[in-house]
Design a protein around this motif. Structure first.
Motif, short mmCIF file in Angstrom:
data_model
loop_
_atom_site.label_atom_id
_atom_site.label_comp_id
_atom_site.label_asym_id
_atom_site.label_seq_id
_atom_site.Cartn_x
_atom_site.Cartn_y
_atom_site.Cartn_z
N ILE A 15 29.97 105.33 2.44
CA ILE A 15 29.12 104.27 2.95
C ILE A 15 29.84 102.94 2.97
O ILE A 15 29.68 102.15 3.91
N GLY A 16 30.66 102.66 1.96
CA GLY A 16 31.37 101.38 1.91
C GLY A 16 32.33 101.20 3.08
O GLY A 16 32.34 100.15 3.73
N ALA A 17 33.13 102.22 3.35
CA ALA A 17 34.08 102.13 4.47
C ALA A 17 33.34 102.04 5.79
O ALA A 17 33.71 101.26 6.69
N ALA A 18 32.28 102.83 5.94
CA ALA A 18 31.49 102.79 7.18
C ALA A 18 30.83 101.42 7.36
O ALA A 18 30.72 100.91 8.48
N THR A 19 30.40 100.80 6.26
CA THR A 19 29.79 99.47 6.34
C THR A 19 30.81 98.43 6.78
O THR A 19 30.50 97.55 7.60
N ALA A 20 32.02 98.52 6.25
CA ALA A 20 33.07 97.59 6.69
C ALA A 20 33.26 97.69 8.20
O ALA A 20 33.33 96.67 8.90
N ARG A 21 33.33 98.90 8.71
CA ARG A 21 33.53 99.09 10.16
C ARG A 21 32.33 98.56 10.95
O ARG A 21 32.50 97.92 11.99
N ALA A 22 31.12 98.84 10.46
CA ALA A 22 29.93 98.40 11.19
C ALA A 22 29.82 96.89 11.23
O ALA A 22 29.44 96.31 12.26
N GLY A 222 24.76 101.30 9.55
CA GLY A 222 24.01 100.66 10.63
C GLY A 222 22.78 99.93 10.14
O GLY A 222 22.44 98.85 10.64
N VAL A 223 22.12 100.50 9.13
CA VAL A 223 20.94 99.86 8.55
C VAL A 223 21.34 98.56 7.85
O VAL A 223 20.65 97.53 7.96
N ILE A 224 22.46 98.59 7.14
CA ILE A 224 22.95 97.38 6.45
C ILE A 224 23.24 96.28 7.46
O ILE A 224 22.82 95.13 7.30
N ALA A 225 23.99 96.62 8.50
CA ALA A 225 24.35 95.62 9.51
C ALA A 225 23.11 95.05 10.18
O ALA A 225 23.03 93.84 10.45
N ASP A 226 22.13 95.91 10.45
CA ASP A 226 20.89 95.44 11.08
C ASP A 226 20.12 94.51 10.14
O ASP A 226 19.60 93.48 10.57
N ALA A 227 20.05 94.87 8.86
CA ALA A 227 19.26 94.09 7.91
C ALA A 227 19.80 92.67 7.75
O ALA A 227 19.02 91.71 7.72
N ILE A 228 21.11 92.53 7.66
CA ILE A 228 21.65 91.18 7.48
C ILE A 228 21.83 90.44 8.80
O ILE A 228 22.14 89.25 8.81
N GLY A 229 21.57 91.15 9.90
CA GLY A 229 21.62 90.51 11.20
C GLY A 229 20.26 90.02 11.68
O GLY A 229 20.16 89.41 12.75
N LYS A 230 19.22 90.27 10.90
CA LYS A 230 17.88 89.84 11.29
C LYS A 230 17.79 88.32 11.29
O LYS A 230 18.54 87.63 10.59
N PRO A 231 16.84 87.76 12.05
CA PRO A 231 16.59 86.31 11.97
C PRO A 231 16.36 85.90 10.52
O PRO A 231 15.82 86.68 9.73
N ARG A 232 16.75 84.67 10.18
CA ARG A 232 16.77 84.26 8.79
C ARG A 232 15.40 84.23 8.12
O ARG A 232 15.31 84.27 6.89
N HIS A 233 14.32 84.19 8.89
CA HIS A 233 12.99 84.18 8.27
C HIS A 233 12.49 85.60 8.00
O HIS A 233 11.42 85.77 7.42
#
Length: 262
Positions: A15-22, A222-233
């Motif tokens: 998961i860590g390596a995949a997260t870095a790539r995502a 992909g879930v991690i990238a989506d979560a931290i890419g959400k609008p700040r509110h």
């Protein structure tokens, strides 16, 4: 706006390596942290936006060195993904090893606490810059929410990591720092079950052999990238991610999934 920078622990595989790539694909720079320098360097060779840093999250000295390194980077850090963790054994509470429990608490709970404490001042500084926000993502498990036979030490460690996450969210309330818990179910990676069964490859493979379509590392990334890419509110406090075949840690369908009635 300058490039956003994330720190990902346990980044040498899975998961860590995949997260870095995502995250790189989403436009982030990533400081990839793990114990195995060779694997980190191989990951970093994939992209100039991945910076490797060898550190063990169970070591005070290593984490202090990581914080010092990050403090010297121009632009600060804007996200921390506490992914380093693991399980050992499926023995009962009575029969399991205290040493296995100690290892699981050290990496899952104290490792997350150690890195979070060391990097929070840097995340606060990043949150005061152009982005004016930061994220802490803790990767727990469905084992942090539901006990199961054989889960003793891992359940205990992940329940504790979940509690740490919830308290941290309360403590940081009012600051522009989101605290996100992602709790995966069955994820087929190269090493998780292999480590749990102390290198027994046959036993590790058997965990997934009859399960239709378990998750893979890229699903969680992909879930991690989506979560931290959400609008700040928008704060996704808790995200539970399971394969369709898994109803609970202790109930997993085997064989082909079919519509009811067939």
């Amino acid at each position: 706006m300058s490039m956003q920078r994330a720190v990902v622990t346990g980044a040498s595989s899975g998961i860590g390596a995949a997260t870095a790539r995502a995250l790189v694909a989403a436009g982030w720079e990533v400081v990839a942290v793990a114990r195995r320098t060779d694997k980190l360097e191989a990951l970093a060779a994939e992209s100039a936006a991945i910076v490797p840093f060898t550190a063990d999250v169970t070591s005070d000295e290593d984490v202090a060195a990581l914080a010092a390194f990050l403090d010297g980077l121009e632009g600060g850090i804007h996200a921390l993904v506490n992914n380093a963790g693991g399980a050992k054994g499926l023995e009962s509470v009575e029969e399991s090893s205290v040493e296995d429990w100690r290892w699981m608490f050290e990496i899952n709970v104290l490792g997350t606490k150690r890195v979070t404490s060391a990097l929070l001042p840097l995340l606060r500084r990043g949150a005061s810059g152009e982005r004016r926000a930061a994220d802490i993502v803790n990767i727990t498990s469905i084992a942090a929410h539901t006990a199961y036979v054989g889960g003793g030490g891992y359940n205990a460690a992940k329940f504790a990591e979940r509690a740490l996450t919830e308290v941290l969210r309360l403590e940081l309330n009012g600051e522009p720092i989101r605290v996100i818990e992602i709790a995966p179910g069955m994820v087929f990676t190269e090493e998780f079950s292999l480590n749990r069964f102390r290198g027994d490859a046959e036993r590790a493979a058997a965990v997934y052999s009859k399960v239709p379509d378990p998750l893979v590392a890229e699903d969680i990334a992909g879930v991690i990238a989506d979560a931290i890419g959400k609008p700040r509110h928008v704060d996704l406090d808790l995200i539970v991610v399971k394969p369709v075949a898994q109803a609970a840690p202790y109930r997993v369908a085997e064989g082909e999934l079919r519509p009811k009635g067939f």
